[in-house]
Design a protein around this motif. Structure first.
Motif, mmCIF file in Angstrom:
data_model
loop_
_atom_site.group_PDB
_atom_site.id
_atom_site.type_symbol
_atom_site.label_atom_id
_atom_site.label_comp_id
_atom_site.label_asym_id
_atom_site.label_seq_id
_atom_site.Cartn_x
_atom_site.Cartn_y
_atom_site.Cartn_z
ATOM 1 N N GLY A 212 77.717 71.181 98.540
ATOM 2 C CA GLY A 212 78.475 70.242 99.357
ATOM 3 C C GLY A 212 79.971 70.440 99.218
ATOM 4 O O GLY A 212 80.446 71.136 98.321
ATOM 5 N N THR A 241 74.599 70.467 102.337
ATOM 6 C CA THR A 241 73.897 69.190 102.236
ATOM 7 C C THR A 241 74.828 67.988 102.272
ATOM 8 O O THR A 241 74.419 66.898 102.669
ATOM 9 C CB THR A 241 73.090 69.152 100.927
ATOM 10 O OG1 THR A 241 73.966 69.497 99.835
ATOM 11 C CG2 THR A 241 71.932 70.141 100.975
ATOM 12 N N VAL A 242 76.060 68.160 101.824
ATOM 13 C CA VAL A 242 77.054 67.082 101.824
ATOM 14 C C VAL A 242 78.332 67.635 102.434
ATOM 15 O O VAL A 242 78.813 68.698 102.023
ATOM 16 C CB VAL A 242 77.334 66.568 100.392
ATOM 17 C CG1 VAL A 242 78.445 65.504 100.426
ATOM 18 C CG2 VAL A 242 76.076 66.006 99.764
ATOM 19 N N SER A 262 78.344 56.065 96.738
ATOM 20 C CA SER A 262 77.645 56.536 97.937
ATOM 21 C C SER A 262 77.555 58.069 97.957
ATOM 22 O O SER A 262 76.514 58.630 98.308
ATOM 23 C CB SER A 262 78.362 56.030 99.184
ATOM 24 O OG SER A 262 77.784 56.570 100.353
ATOM 25 N N LEU A 263 78.641 58.713 97.555
ATOM 26 C CA LEU A 263 78.653 60.176 97.506
ATOM 27 C C LEU A 263 77.607 60.703 96.531
ATOM 28 O O LEU A 263 76.801 61.588 96.868
ATOM 29 C CB LEU A 263 80.042 60.670 97.102
ATOM 30 C CG LEU A 263 80.152 62.146 96.704
ATOM 31 C CD1 LEU A 263 79.816 63.052 97.885
ATOM 32 C CD2 LEU A 263 81.549 62.465 96.176
ATOM 33 N N ASP A 265 74.990 59.185 95.386
ATOM 34 C CA ASP A 265 73.658 58.860 95.869
ATOM 35 C C ASP A 265 73.193 59.907 96.887
ATOM 36 O O ASP A 265 72.037 60.358 96.852
ATOM 37 C CB ASP A 265 73.666 57.471 96.499
ATOM 38 C CG ASP A 265 72.279 57.045 96.971
ATOM 39 O OD1 ASP A 265 71.358 56.964 96.131
ATOM 40 O OD2 ASP A 265 72.126 56.796 98.184
ATOM 41 N N ARG A 266 74.103 60.323 97.730
ATOM 42 C CA ARG A 266 73.776 61.355 98.717
ATOM 43 C C ARG A 266 73.525 62.705 98.046
ATOM 44 O O ARG A 266 72.625 63.450 98.446
ATOM 45 C CB ARG A 266 74.926 61.460 99.720
ATOM 46 C CG ARG A 266 74.645 62.344 100.915
ATOM 47 C CD ARG A 266 75.724 62.156 101.953
ATOM 48 N NE ARG A 266 75.567 63.024 103.085
ATOM 49 C CZ ARG A 266 76.391 63.042 104.133
ATOM 50 N NH1 ARG A 266 77.426 62.211 104.150
ATOM 51 N NH2 ARG A 266 76.185 63.862 105.137
ATOM 52 N N ARG A 268 72.317 63.143 95.066
ATOM 53 C CA ARG A 268 71.010 63.095 94.411
ATOM 54 C C ARG A 268 69.867 63.199 95.430
ATOM 55 O O ARG A 268 68.898 63.955 95.238
ATOM 56 C CB ARG A 268 70.875 61.795 93.616
ATOM 57 C CG ARG A 268 69.632 61.774 92.712
ATOM 58 C CD ARG A 268 69.502 60.443 91.997
ATOM 59 N NE ARG A 268 70.630 60.155 91.122
ATOM 60 C CZ ARG A 268 70.751 60.645 89.889
ATOM 61 N NH1 ARG A 268 69.842 61.469 89.415
ATOM 62 N NH2 ARG A 268 71.787 60.304 89.149
ATOM 63 N N LYS A 269 69.969 62.463 96.529
ATOM 64 C CA LYS A 269 68.901 62.456 97.531
ATOM 65 C C LYS A 269 68.725 63.810 98.212
ATOM 66 O O LYS A 269 67.604 64.161 98.621
ATOM 67 C CB LYS A 269 69.181 61.379 98.582
ATOM 68 C CG LYS A 269 68.973 59.958 98.065
ATOM 69 C CD LYS A 269 69.268 58.939 99.160
ATOM 70 C CE LYS A 269 68.999 57.517 98.654
ATOM 71 N NZ LYS A 269 69.319 56.498 99.692
ATOM 72 N N THR A 270 69.812 64.567 98.362
ATOM 73 C CA THR A 270 69.735 65.862 99.053
ATOM 74 C C THR A 270 69.489 67.024 98.096
ATOM 75 O O THR A 270 69.349 68.165 98.529
ATOM 76 C CB THR A 270 71.041 66.134 99.831
ATOM 77 O OG1 THR A 270 72.148 66.094 98.914
ATOM 78 C CG2 THR A 270 71.241 65.125 100.941
ATOM 79 N N THR A 272 71.617 68.248 96.019
ATOM 80 C CA THR A 272 72.833 69.058 95.908
ATOM 81 C C THR A 272 73.138 69.336 94.440
ATOM 82 O O THR A 272 73.113 68.425 93.607
ATOM 83 C CB THR A 272 74.019 68.308 96.545
ATOM 84 O OG1 THR A 272 73.711 68.035 97.910
ATOM 85 C CG2 THR A 272 75.296 69.129 96.461
#
Length: 366
Positions: A212, A241-242, A262-263, A265-266, A268-270, A272
């Protein structure tokens, strides 16, 4: 090595290295140099004395600094007379990134007999033009080195105004869009496009595949970084991914915490595993938030910063791309002097220099 062993060529090389150290740090100590070169302190004092007589340094107790305008100890004959040219320099900040550019410019100006007059502005085009115009209207300057806003209508208008000046203009760490078709303004910049590609290549070499980028929305460097990054991840087969463009370091505390959470969290979910973050303060804020919330850097996330102003102060120290800031300032003065001496017949020069990767503990193999 004893003083008796030193030959003239070594003495010259030693003094050149003293100047290199001064350009890097701004000051040197006699005792440190004597240990480094394995000569007596008396030899170093003589070196500094010779550099001072040439108007290159200012002697201080126990060492030397780059020549100060307040230093009146050198006679005009020792420095070859008054400066041949007077050049104004306007930069958008005196606290981050730009001090190193200014150090390089001042060092070159001192060596080349150029009087450099510095002004700090802001990142606003109107303020920059006001500062530049004040220098130009004084009628006492032979040239202008500037780092203007170069994006949007205001930036384009400022660049067109610079193109129309009756004195030479050299941009430092700025360039004009090709669409403006400027024909006389010269510049020296870091190849930030290559820097973005180098960051992607480093992560790929460590086995990262989901990566990302977070760039600063207020920085003119961000667009060039993204060009290199996006091209490289495509060619390297990486997955983006980010992709965020924000000014995390300008946000208020609660907003910053929300954004960082928020960053991550994104991330972790993707899945990255590596990120390029511009600039250093944003990279350190993301790193600190991650550590405060139980993440491991680089275990859970490898981070590369861009600028290398404060990246090494991270915990762990952050891998960073380092633009050659002092060299940019030096080359801007050298290009200006060449223009002033050779006139309008000299071809317009536009130079790019390459950033270097400083590998530290914040990046590791997946």
């Amino acid at each position: 090595m004893t003083d008796g062993d030193a030959k003239p060529v070594f003495g010259i090389a030693r003094r050149e290295r003293i100047m290199d150290e001064l350009r890097q740090s701004g000051a040197v100590r006699v005792a440190d140099l004597a240990r480094e070169f394995e000569v007596s302190e008396l030899t170093i004092r003589r070196d500094i004395g010779e550099l001072a007589e040439r108007g290159l340094v200012t002697r201080v107790h126990g060492g030397a600094t780059l020549r100060s305008r307040l230093d009146t100890t050198v006679t005009p004959r020792a420095t070859g007379g008054a400066p041949r040219y007077r050049v104004g320099m306007v930069v958008p900040s005196l606290s981050y990134y730009w001090p190193q550019v200014v150090i390089g410019a001042r060092a070159a100006a001192t060596e080349l007999g150029v009087q450099l007059v510095l002004r700090g502005a802001s990142y606003e085009a109107d303020d920059q033009r006001r500062q530049m115009n004040s220098l130009v209207e004084s009628g006492s300057f032979h040239g202008l080195i500037a780092a203007p806003e170069n994006q949007g209508p205001d930036g384009h208008a400022l660049l067109n105004w610079l193109e129309g000046l009756q004195i030479p203009v050299v941009l430092a760490e700025r360039r004009a869009p090709s669409a403006l078709a400027l024909s006389t303004v010269e510049w020296v910049t870091t190849d930030h496009v290559f820097g973005g590609a180098l960051a992607a290549s480093h992560l790929a070499s460590l086995g990262h595949r989901r990566v990302g980028i977070l760039t600063s929305s207020q920085s003119p460097t961000s667009g060039q970084l993204r060009q290199g990054w996006e091209r490289a991840i495509g060619e390297l087969g990486l997955e983006a991914t980010v992709d965020l463009n924000a000014s995390l370091d300008y946000m208020e505390g609660p907003d910053r915490e929300t954004f960082a959470a928020s960053l991550l969290d994104r991330v972790r979910k993707t899945g990255t595993t590596g990120m390029l973050i511009h600039s250093d303060p944003q990279a350190l804020l993301v790193q600190q938030h991650a550590l405060d919330n139980g993440w491991s850097v680089p275990g859970d996330l490898s981070i590369i910063a861009y600028d290398d102003e404060v990246a090494e102060n991270g915990s762990p120290p952050v891998t960073a791309l380092r633009p050659p800031k002092q060299h940019v300032g030096r080359r801007a003065v050298e290009i200006m002097l060449a223009r002033l001496e050779e006139g309008a017949d000299r071809p317009v020069e536009r130079v790019q220099v390459v950033p270097t990767l400083q590998v530290r503990e914040s990046t590791a193999a997946v």
